[in-house]
Scaffold this motif. Sequence first.
Motif, PDB file in Angstrom:
ATOM      1  N   MET A 141     -56.148 -10.450  33.262  1.00 39.04           N
ATOM      2  CA  MET A 141     -56.437 -10.455  31.722  1.00 39.04           C
ATOM      3  C   MET A 141     -55.399 -10.987  31.046  1.00 39.04           C
ATOM      4  SD  MET A 141     -58.988  -7.630  31.478  1.00 39.04           S
ATOM      5  CE  MET A 141     -59.876  -6.714  32.832  1.00 39.04           C
ATOM      6  N   PHE A 142     -54.028 -10.336  31.418  1.00 38.50           N
ATOM      7  CA  PHE A 142     -52.654 -10.521  30.679  1.00 38.50           C
ATOM      8  C   PHE A 142     -52.311 -11.816  31.051  1.00 38.50           C
ATOM      9  CE2 PHE A 142     -52.715  -5.898  29.648  1.00 38.50           C
ATOM     10  CZ  PHE A 142     -52.497  -5.924  28.427  1.00 38.50           C
ATOM     11  N   VAL A 143     -52.448 -12.268  32.138  1.00 39.89           N
ATOM     12  CA  VAL A 143     -51.990 -13.781  32.493  1.00 39.89           C
ATOM     13  C   VAL A 143     -52.674 -14.676  31.608  1.00 39.89           C
ATOM     14  CG1 VAL A 143     -51.922 -15.472  34.278  1.00 39.89           C
ATOM     15  CG2 VAL A 143     -51.249 -13.235  35.024  1.00 39.89           C
ATOM     16  N   ALA A 144     -53.951 -14.621  31.516  1.00 33.02           N
ATOM     17  CA  ALA A 144     -54.916 -15.379  30.716  1.00 33.02           C
ATOM     18  C   ALA A 144     -54.426 -15.620  29.201  1.00 33.02           C
ATOM     19  CB  ALA A 144     -56.129 -15.223  30.934  1.00 33.02           C
ATOM     20  N   ALA A 145     -54.156 -14.025  28.790  1.00 36.20           N
ATOM     21  CA  ALA A 145     -53.670 -14.002  27.123  1.00 36.20           C
ATOM     22  C   ALA A 145     -52.348 -14.530  27.154  1.00 36.20           C
ATOM     23  CB  ALA A 145     -53.724 -12.645  27.023  1.00 36.20           C
ATOM     24  N   GLY A 146     -51.570 -14.185  28.173  1.00 33.52           N
ATOM     25  CA  GLY A 146     -50.134 -14.685  27.740  1.00 33.52           C
ATOM     26  C   GLY A 146     -49.942 -16.255  27.948  1.00 33.52           C
ATOM     27  N   LEU A 147     -50.843 -17.078  28.701  1.00 31.97           N
ATOM     28  CA  LEU A 147     -50.884 -18.458  28.630  1.00 31.97           C
ATOM     29  C   LEU A 147     -51.554 -19.140  27.646  1.00 31.97           C
ATOM     30  CD1 LEU A 147     -50.977 -18.959  32.571  1.00 31.97           C
ATOM     31  CD2 LEU A 147     -49.086 -18.973  31.117  1.00 31.97           C
ATOM     32  N   GLY A 148     -52.252 -18.320  26.756  1.00 31.07           N
ATOM     33  CA  GLY A 148     -52.941 -18.812  25.604  1.00 31.07           C
ATOM     34  C   GLY A 148     -54.185 -18.937  25.747  1.00 31.07           C
ATOM     35  N   ALA A 149     -54.830 -18.621  26.906  1.00 31.53           N
ATOM     36  CA  ALA A 149     -56.408 -18.691  27.060  1.00 31.53           C
ATOM     37  C   ALA A 149     -57.015 -17.379  26.852  1.00 31.53           C
ATOM     38  CB  ALA A 149     -56.372 -18.775  28.573  1.00 31.53           C
ATOM     39  N   TYR A 150     -57.116 -17.148  25.546  1.00 29.90           N
ATOM     40  CA  TYR A 150     -57.404 -16.069  24.787  1.00 29.90           C
ATOM     41  C   TYR A 150     -59.105 -15.588  25.476  1.00 29.90           C
ATOM     42  CZ  TYR A 150     -53.148 -16.149  22.681  1.00 29.90           C
ATOM     43  OH  TYR A 150     -51.658 -16.421  22.281  1.00 29.90           O
TER      44      TYR A 150
END
Length: 618
Positions: A315-324
């Motif tokens: 989940m943090f990978v997605a959030a960190g890359l802007g795919a909230y």
Amino acid sequence: MEKYLYIALFAPLVGSLVTAFFAQFPKTLFTGIFTSTLIFISFVSSMILLNYVDMDTIVHVEMMDWISAGNLSIPFGFVVDQVSVIMMVTVTLVSTVVHVYSIGYMDHDKSFNRFFSYLSAFVFSMMILVMSDNFVGLFIGWEGVGLCSWLLIGFWYHKHSASWAANEAFIMNRIADLGMLMGLFLIYWQIGSLQYDIVFANIVNLAPTTVTWIGIFLFIGAMGKSAQFPLHTWLADAMEGPTPVSALIHAATMVTAGVYLVVRASEIYVLIPEVGMFIASLGAFVAVFAASMALVNRDLKRIIAYSTLSQLGYMFVAAGLGAYWIALFHLMTHAFFKSLLFLGAGNVMHAMDDELDIKKMGGLYSAMKPTAILMSIASVALAGIYPFAGFFSKDKILEVAFNDGSYLLWFALFIGAGLTAFYSFRLVMLVFFGEKVHEKLGFHPHEAKPFVIYALTPLALLAIVAGFFEHSFHEFTTQLLSNYEFTLEHSVGMILIFATSAIAISGIAFAVFKYKRGGFSENIENWGIYKLLSNQYYIPKLYEVAIMKPFTALSKFIWLEVDMRIVDSTVDMIAKVIYGTGEKARKMQSGNLSSMLRWMVVGIIVLLVLAIFYRPMV
């Protein structure tokens, strides 16, 4: 629609307060039914709000002025928008299932009533967290779930291990919360408000360095709540609490609050992509790091806990890359199949007289077919196999990493997908299939009560079908969150999906093949890598040697040498002087008239001397 907001928010609080009156009484079935009904009412209200909210209609209420001090003005306000309502539905749905399940699970516990009071208080705190329209309200809910998790993890406080785990979780989260508080102070110092709309409207006007520090401090808070490395050790230890607590707090709600914070503050993080890349890199590391520890663990609940930690990394990978929106999507789907896994594990624990060692089980399928089927469904969803929910949300995160050009992150998540599939079915095979080891050890397993199995059915259905709501979920959440643009060609995307599915299926096949034939040799436990993984990379030992023991020694030194010898001695000396002076001065109050007249004369002489020699300054 305001009334539905109030119902969704305050129904769990009413349940907790009413049930608290029965806390000291013997088990009352009413408390379980009453709180479960109110949580279900909260869920229905959340669903009504979900159907109401769209691009032009959100529900925003300010109940009253809350904090007013100087220029600081924070109302007691709540907002139901595209992000908060998704969290509301997820929290209340899982909570309803957990409450109903707990009626059966906690049936013989003498603190039955107290448990439901704590559980509903947790749900109320979580609703405060996700529904608040400002950072202070979020922080109040943040601390509320921290308090309730301490109460629930340490619910069986007579066990030293449970009390220790509760304190560990509480203290480690307080360390991280200091960082979050610093972020909130910095926001108010620079913007003068903590309301979401005002902060997000003005954050672009701040210096990039200031925004970076705000993002870092907020993420420190998220690291503690979502158990990211190095603040991760509390999550597995928190399995000392009752299994419904594990399902609710450590799979579906509290540990995902850190992801929610990053998603909610996305307008801050889009301005600082370098911090986002750090978040994504840490998430990818944790995804593999936690999965590797689950490979060798023998504790049923700890394996699932490490799985939660690994999925939080995704989940943090997605959030960190802007795919909230994708991070939020995986948060939702993960809540369904992971809580199903935990609750199924609770059934197994009851059947095995609270035994947690999966190598002492085996062959439980014949005695527990419904539970075996439910946990197998959850495991397939966790592994990311089509058409189960995990396929849609987890594979999307790998596509994001590849689309962003972060190939190292993609490879880490790719390996994590294979490990996830393997350890998930290692658990299934060792628990439900193979040799019936439990018979040799004298266990007589039995299935859970029918209503407990029925309570898990909605989670199983959602673990299967939730992924098909991807398109509508995307359209709904991107009304508020920024849309993530995919530039991958369709053929490349299909290759990625095929590769991820292939490694997941391979992991499942290898686990089934290996453990159907008896598993690995006992000699593997002597391997260095096995010992490293089974001892959690010796990180808890490192914390004990480098932090806990020195801190304990320092505390003991300060207690004995500073507190006892200096502080206490100083206070005692002052007391002795005052007492001694009083003892001597008592002679003046002897009651003898002649003696008292002599003291009066002495006093008059002193006053006359002062009057003669004292000259006031003009």
